[in-house]
Write a protein that holds these residues in place. Structure first.
Motif, PDB file in Angstrom:
ATOM      1  N   ARG A 214      59.372  -6.776  53.856  1.00 49.59           N
ATOM      2  CA  ARG A 214      58.794  -6.881  55.206  1.00 49.59           C
ATOM      3  C   ARG A 214      57.429  -7.571  55.174  1.00 49.59           C
ATOM      4  O   ARG A 214      57.085  -8.326  56.084  1.00 49.59           O
ATOM      5  CB  ARG A 214      58.689  -5.489  55.823  1.00 49.59           C
ATOM      6  N   ARG A 215      56.669  -7.321  54.118  1.00 49.86           N
ATOM      7  CA  ARG A 215      55.354  -7.964  54.000  1.00 49.86           C
ATOM      8  C   ARG A 215      55.491  -9.476  53.847  1.00 49.86           C
ATOM      9  O   ARG A 215      54.739 -10.250  54.448  1.00 49.86           O
ATOM     10  CB  ARG A 215      54.600  -7.369  52.817  1.00 49.86           C
ATOM     11  N   HIS A 216      56.456  -9.913  53.046  1.00 49.45           N
ATOM     12  CA  HIS A 216      56.654 -11.351  52.858  1.00 49.45           C
ATOM     13  C   HIS A 216      57.123 -12.025  54.146  1.00 49.45           C
ATOM     14  O   HIS A 216      56.690 -13.138  54.458  1.00 49.45           O
ATOM     15  CB  HIS A 216      57.673 -11.596  51.735  1.00 49.45           C
ATOM     16  N   VAL A 217      58.010 -11.367  54.882  1.00 47.16           N
ATOM     17  CA  VAL A 217      58.461 -11.930  56.151  1.00 47.16           C
ATOM     18  C   VAL A 217      57.298 -12.042  57.123  1.00 47.16           C
ATOM     19  O   VAL A 217      57.133 -13.069  57.807  1.00 47.16           O
ATOM     20  CB  VAL A 217      59.592 -11.059  56.753  1.00 47.16           C
ATOM     21  N   LYS A 218      56.459 -11.011  57.188  1.00 47.77           N
ATOM     22  CA  LYS A 218      55.296 -11.046  58.072  1.00 47.77           C
ATOM     23  C   LYS A 218      54.359 -12.187  57.695  1.00 47.77           C
ATOM     24  O   LYS A 218      53.813 -12.883  58.572  1.00 47.77           O
ATOM     25  CB  LYS A 218      54.561  -9.713  58.005  1.00 47.77           C
ATOM     26  N   PRO A 245      54.874  -5.348  40.263  1.00 48.06           N
ATOM     27  CA  PRO A 245      54.771  -5.747  41.678  1.00 48.06           C
ATOM     28  C   PRO A 245      54.435  -7.226  41.863  1.00 48.06           C
ATOM     29  O   PRO A 245      54.954  -7.871  42.774  1.00 48.06           O
ATOM     30  CB  PRO A 245      53.663  -4.847  42.224  1.00 48.06           C
ATOM     31  N   ASP A 246      53.572  -7.778  41.006  1.00 45.65           N
ATOM     32  CA  ASP A 246      53.214  -9.194  41.143  1.00 45.65           C
ATOM     33  C   ASP A 246      54.410 -10.089  40.861  1.00 45.65           C
ATOM     34  O   ASP A 246      54.633 -11.094  41.549  1.00 45.65           O
ATOM     35  CB  ASP A 246      52.062  -9.540  40.199  1.00 45.65           C
ATOM     36  N   VAL A 251      59.294 -13.402  42.879  1.00 46.01           N
ATOM     37  CA  VAL A 251      60.726 -13.566  43.118  1.00 46.01           C
ATOM     38  C   VAL A 251      61.007 -13.659  44.612  1.00 46.01           C
ATOM     39  O   VAL A 251      61.687 -14.585  45.084  1.00 46.01           O
ATOM     40  CB  VAL A 251      61.519 -12.395  42.485  1.00 46.01           C
ATOM     41  N   LEU A 252      60.501 -12.696  45.381  1.00 48.69           N
ATOM     42  CA  LEU A 252      60.730 -12.704  46.822  1.00 48.69           C
ATOM     43  C   LEU A 252      60.122 -13.948  47.466  1.00 48.69           C
ATOM     44  O   LEU A 252      60.744 -14.585  48.330  1.00 48.69           O
ATOM     45  CB  LEU A 252      60.141 -11.448  47.455  1.00 48.69           C
ATOM     46  N   GLY A 253      58.900 -14.300  47.064  1.00 49.35           N
ATOM     47  CA  GLY A 253      58.244 -15.468  47.636  1.00 49.35           C
ATOM     48  C   GLY A 253      59.027 -16.749  47.384  1.00 49.35           C
ATOM     49  O   GLY A 253      59.196 -17.575  48.288  1.00 49.35           O
TER      50      GLY A 253
END
Length: 359
Positions: A214-218, A245-246, A251-253
């Protein structure tokens, strides 16, 4: 000729060896010439056995000097034990890597056997091409932000008093953004180096993967993408995941940036639990899919290799290679396929893990 792998172990035949093997006796006549040596030289074993090694392997150094005259294994210094690997030329100019060992019954004695190994230079050339491509890619990706940084800073230093505060702020924001691009590129290069050498370090802690998504989408929405373009499907509460976490953010980014840059339509991010099985422990799966043109079937096996690009819209081509390295370092898997909407679908699975699992 059989080469024993060790007492009581399976014997290996000379033709099983991955390198070319040529052996000459005390007279310099070839008594062994394996299949790989035949492939590299283009000479069948029958045409090599029993002949002088100098005529079977008419090697030259890069300066055109006959190698056997230079090294002289049978008449040279009796203290020599061989020749280190070096690049030599076969007739026709084909390059091979050659290494020689002189076998003596006792130190200082005559050469009883000459053992020569041959290796093709294809792998080394591929490595050199990959390194050259990496250098060219880095130079290209660095040129644009560095040119921008240099241009704005030189302009500000030369004409500071001519600009309003708002103009200065805008130029400094541009410089700051370009500095972030350079930092990301350097981070990618360091990660590639660590993945290649098996030295990628993970600093695991409790990560809420649903919150990270959700943070990446925001962040993407705040960066100018329409909120309606993203659909997040997380049906249940998930426990924390023991991961770095980093690295998970990388990966998500990478996956989300690929979806919005190279894909079209709605970008769907799904997260669900993967039950344990006989071959894997319980885990969490994340799927990122879009509705764009997708990835051609014949290109899917290359998606996670270095420098693969799905389009001409920029980038280093290292992002998905890093994604695969990070996911596998966590003990997970990542796959690519086609989404229901026809676009690309990336799915990675990470094992749940526990603090005890990390010990």
């Amino acid at each position: 000729m059989d080469i024993a792998a060790g007492a009581g172990q399976l014997d290996l035949h000379q033709d099983d060896l991955p390198d070319g093997l040529v052996v000459a006796d005390r007279l310099g006549l070839v008594c062994c010439f394996n299949a790989e040596a035949a492939r590299l030289t283009g000479r069948p074993p029958a045409a090599a056995l029993g002949r002088p090694i100098g005529s079977v392997l008419p090697l030259e150094d890069p300066d055109g000097r006959p190698w056997w005259c230079v090294t002289s294994p049978y008449r040279g210094l009796a203290t020599r034990s061989g020749q280190p690997e070096r690049n030599l030329l076969l007739p026709g100019g084909r390059e091979v890597l050659v290494c020689a060992r002189y076998v003596r019954d006792h130190p200082g004695g005559p050469v009883r056997r000459l053992v020569v190994t041959l290796r093709g230079t294809d792998a080394r050339q591929r490595s050199e091409r990959s390194e050259a491509e990496l250098i060219a890619t880095v130079a290209h990706e660095l040129r644009s932000p560095l040119t921008s940084v240099k241009g704005f800073t030189a302009t500000l230093l030369d004409k500071w008093d001519r600009f309003t505060d708002e103009q200065k702020r805008l130029m400094m924001q541009t410089v700051d953004g370009d500095a972030d691009r350079i930092t990301r590129l350097i981070t990618e290069l360091l990660d590639v180096s660590r993945i290649d050498s098996g030295r990628l370090e993970l600093r695991r802690q409790l990560v809420r993967l649903d919150e990270a998504i959700r943070r990446h989408v925001k962040t993407l929405v705040n960066g100018g993408y329409q909120a309606e373009r993203f659909e997040v499907r997380i049906d249940e509460q998930f426990p924390g995941l023991w991961a770095d976490p980093d690295k998970i953010d990388q990966v998500l980014g990478n996956l989300l940036e690929n979806a919005v840059r190279h894909g079209e339509g709605t970008v769907t991010i799904e997260m669900h639990r993967v039950p344990p099985s006989r071959t894997r422990q319980e885990g969490t799966a994340v799927t990122v899919s879009d509705e764009g043109p997708g990835i051609p079937e014949e290109a899917m096996h290359r998606v996670f290799t270095r420098f693969w690009r799905g389009s001409d819209r920029g980038g280093t081509g290292l992002g998905l290679y890093i994604v695969k390295g990070i996911v596998e370092a966590h003990g997970g898997t990542v796959t690519v396929g086609r989404s229901a909407g026809g676009g690309a679908r990336f799915r990675f699975i990470l094992p749940a893990g526990t603090p005890a699992f990390l010990a």
